[in-house]
Design a protein around this motif. Structure first.
Motif, PDB file in Angstrom:
ATOM      1  N   MET A  58     136.772 125.316   5.444  1.00 55.06           N
ATOM      2  CA  MET A  58     135.348 125.055   5.345  1.00 55.06           C
ATOM      3  C   MET A  58     135.025 123.576   5.473  1.00 55.06           C
ATOM      4  N   ASP A  59     136.050 122.759   5.776  1.00 53.19           N
ATOM      5  CA  ASP A  59     135.865 121.316   5.993  1.00 53.19           C
ATOM      6  C   ASP A  59     135.273 120.620   4.773  1.00 53.19           C
ATOM      7  N   LEU A  60     135.678 121.053   3.582  1.00 54.13           N
ATOM      8  CA  LEU A  60     135.224 120.393   2.364  1.00 54.13           C
ATOM      9  C   LEU A  60     136.203 119.285   1.986  1.00 54.13           C
ATOM     10  N   CYS A  61     135.673 118.156   1.537  1.00 54.40           N
ATOM     11  CA  CYS A  61     136.491 117.012   1.132  1.00 54.40           C
ATOM     12  C   CYS A  61     136.681 117.049  -0.389  1.00 54.40           C
ATOM     13  N   ILE A  62     137.929 116.989  -0.835  1.00 58.28           N
ATOM     14  CA  ILE A  62     138.248 117.028  -2.264  1.00 58.28           C
ATOM     15  C   ILE A  62     138.348 115.603  -2.789  1.00 58.28           C
ATOM     16  N   ASN A  63     137.413 115.225  -3.652  1.00 63.14           N
ATOM     17  CA  ASN A  63     137.421 113.885  -4.233  1.00 63.14           C
ATOM     18  C   ASN A  63     138.262 113.798  -5.499  1.00 63.14           C
TER      19      ASN A  63
END
Length: 474
Positions: A58-63
Motif C-alpha cells: 500500500m506504499d505506506l511509510c513506517i516512521n
C-alpha cells in the motif's frame, strides 16, 4: 459391524484463534502526524512479515514501530504515513488494511491474496482518478491478462536491462510488470509478461517458454532464468516480487562483495550484533538512511536467514533510521559464532543497500505499447546510460516506467546535455527527471553503536509499551 468414533467439531480447531483475536485497529486520533495501526493476534510464524507486506504493497511509510511477540501473543504497533507524508484518512483504504491484516492473521492465504489484490486495484484506481486518467473497461472489471512470470539473475554489466527488454520484444512479449535491481556485480529481475498477440495473450506453451528462457540465458551469460505460467494471477503484490529479488540476490551471494569496506568511510549502513544474556536473545542494531520499505527489507532478510523476531523497536530521526531487533534462530539458538554474526551483518547491509538508487530518476507515463520499453532503454544505451534499477507497472492501457540511470562507469552525475538529447529522441514521450544523491551515514546524528559483544541488561522499553497497549485494547 460399523466402527463408531466420537464426534469432532471442525470449528474447535480454530476456537482459540476465534476467541483471542485477531484484532486490527487504525487510529488517527492519538498521534498528531501519523496514523497508528495496531495488530493483536496469537503468535504465528512469519506473521510480522506478512503484515509488513500488506503495508508495503500500500506504499505506506513506517516512521516508528514497536514489536512484541511473547507468551504466545503477537502485537505490532506501526506509525505510518502515505507517500505524501499525510495520515491515512480514506475510509475505504482503512477498511482494506483491516481486512487484509485480519485475513493474514486468520491463516487464510487465499482470502489474503484476494484482499491484497483488491487493495492494489483500488489504489491504482484512486491514483488514476487523481491524475484524471480515464479507466479502461478491462481495469474496471478488475482483470488483467493471463501472465507468465520470469525470474532472472546474472552478472551485471552496462546495458543488460536494455538487452533483456530487447529479447522480450523480439519474442513478442508484452511486459505487464517488472522489477529489476542491480547491486555490486549482480542483476536480478522479476517480470510478468503476456503475449502481444491480441487473439492469444497467454504464453503457456512449454516450447515457447523454453525458447524465451534460452534467449534470456544467453544474454545473462548463462545466468539463472526460470519462467512459469501464472494464469490470471493478479493478486501477487509488489512486495512479493521484491522479497523474491532479495532471495535471488542472496542466492547469488551479492553480500560477499563490499564497496564500503572501511568502517565510517563513505559507509551508509551500520549493523552490529550483540547478545542479551539475561533473556537469551541476540540483539541486532541497524543504523542507516531512512526510506520507504526499510523495515520490510530488514525483516524479510532475517526471515530468509531463519531467524524469528521476538521484540523490536524502530524509529526515524530526520533522514536517518534506527532499528533494534531481539531475535533467535528458529530452533531457539542465539548467534554464538563469529562467522554467523558476520553473515547476518553482511546480509542485512546488502539487503538495505540493494534498494538504494543513486543516479537520475526517469519516470515515463505512456500507453502500454509492446516493444516501447525496449525502444526507451535502447535510446538510453545509445546515449551512454545504463539502467541500475527499474519498476515497470501496467494499469489497463497505461504503463508507468520508473528507471534509475547512470553512465556506463556507474557515475550518477549525468550531463544535462545528454538528458536533453534523450528528451528530443523520445519526443513526444514526456518524462520527469529527478536527480537523487545518497548522503553518507557518517554525517548522521546517530547514537554511537555499542562495540561490546554482549549486552547484560535487557531493554524492556518496547516490550513494556507493547504490553500496556495490549491491555488497553482489550
Amino acid at each position: 459391524m460399523e466402527a463408531c468414533c466420537p464426534y469432532f467439531d471442525p470449528d474447535y480447531e480454530n476456537l482459540n484463534q476465534r476467541i483471542n483475536g485477531p484484532r486490527v485497529t487504525v487510529d488517527n486520533e492519538s498521534c498528531e502526524n501519523c496514523t497508528v495501526i495496531k495488530v493483536n493476534s496469537l503468535t504465528e510464524q512469519d506473521l510480522l512479515l506478512e503484515v509488513l507486506q500488506v503495508l508495503t504493497d500500500m506504499d505506506l511509510c513506517i516512521n516508528k514501530s514497536y514489536i512484541s511477540s511473547d507468551a504466545g501473543w503477537f502485537m505490532d504497533v506501526f506509525h505510518v504515513k502515505d507517500q505524501n507524508g499525510n495520515k491515512v484518512h480514506d475510509k475505504s483504504v482503512i477498511s482494506y488494511i483491516q481486512q487484509a491484516c485480519l485475513s493474514l492473521s486468520l491463516s487464510n492465504p487465499h482470502t489474503a491474496k484476494r484482499v491484497i489484490g483488491a487493495i492494489r486495484i483500488h489504489q491504482n484506481s484512486e491514483s488514476r482518478k487523481q491524475k484524471e486518467v480515464t479507466l479502461s473497461p478491462k481495469l474496471e472489471q478488475n482483470s488483467l491478462p493471463d501472465c507468465t512470470e520470469i525470474e532472472m539473475i546474472g552478472p551485471n554489466r552496462p546495458g543488460i536491462f536494455s538487452e533483456i527488454s530487447a529479447v522480450l520484444a523480439e519474442q513478442r512479449c508484452n511486459i505487464v510488470e517488472a522489477h529489476a535491481w542491480t547491486h555490486n556485480d549482480c542483476l536480478a529481475c522479476v517480470a510478468k509478461i503476456s503475449s502481444d498477440e491480441p487473439t492469444s495473450p497467454q504464453i503457456n506453451d512449454p516450447s515457447r517458454l523454453a525458447t524465451i528462457e534460452d534467449h534470456l540465458s544467453t544474454v545473462l551469460h548463462n545466468g539463472g532464468v526460470k519462467a512459469r505460467f501464472l494464469g490470471c494471477n493478479n493478486t501477487v503484490g509488489q512486495a512479493d516480487a521484491e522479497r523474491r529479488l532479495h532471495q535471488l540476490m542472496f542466492a547469488r551471494r551479492d553480500f560477499d562483495q563490499h564497496y564500503y569496506s572501511e568502517i565510517g568511510v563513505g559507509k551508509r549502513t551500520m549493523v552490529s550484533v550483540d547478545r542479551c544474556n539475561e533473556k537469551r536473545y541476540s540483539v541486532v542494531n541497524v543504523e542507516c538512511l531512512d526510506r520507504p520499505r526499510l523495515m520490510f527489507d530488514t525483516v524479510c532478510t532475517l526471515a530468509d536467514l531463519h531467524y524469528v523476531v521476538f521484540h523490536a523497536s524502530i524509529s526515524s530521526h530526520g533522514p536517518f533510521a534506527s532499528q533494534e531487533y531481539y531475535i533467535r534462530h528458529k530452533d531457539g539458538r542465539i548467534l554464538d559464532s563469529a562467522d554467523e554474526k558476520q553473515l547476518v551483518v553482511k546480509c542485512l547491509e546488502a539487503a538495505i543497500e540493494r534498494r538504494i538508487c543513486e543516479g537520475v530518476r526517469l519516470e515515463l507515463c505512456t500507453e502500454n505499447n509492446p516493444g516501447l520499453l525496449s525502444y526507451i532503454t535502447r535510446v538510453l544505451r545509445e546515449n551512454g546510460l545504463t539502467v541500475a534499477h527499474a519498476d515497470i507497472e501496467t494499469n489497463g492501457e497505461n504503463a508507468t516506467n520508473v528507471l534509475y540511470v547512470q553512465d556506463i562507469s556507474g557515475n550518477s552525475n549525468i550531463d544535462l546535455t545528454v538528458l536533453e538529447a534523450i528528451r528530443k529522441q523520445l519526443d513526444p514521450l514526456a518524462f520527469e527527471v529527478k536527480h537523487y544523491e545518497v548522503p553518507s551515514l557518517s554525517s548522521s546524528p546517530k547514537r554511537k553503536m555499542s562495540s561490546s559483544p554482549e549486552r547484560d541488561a535487557f531493554s524492556f522499553v518496547s516490550l513494556l509499551r507493547s504490553k500496556i497497549e495490549r491491555f488497553i485494547s482489550m
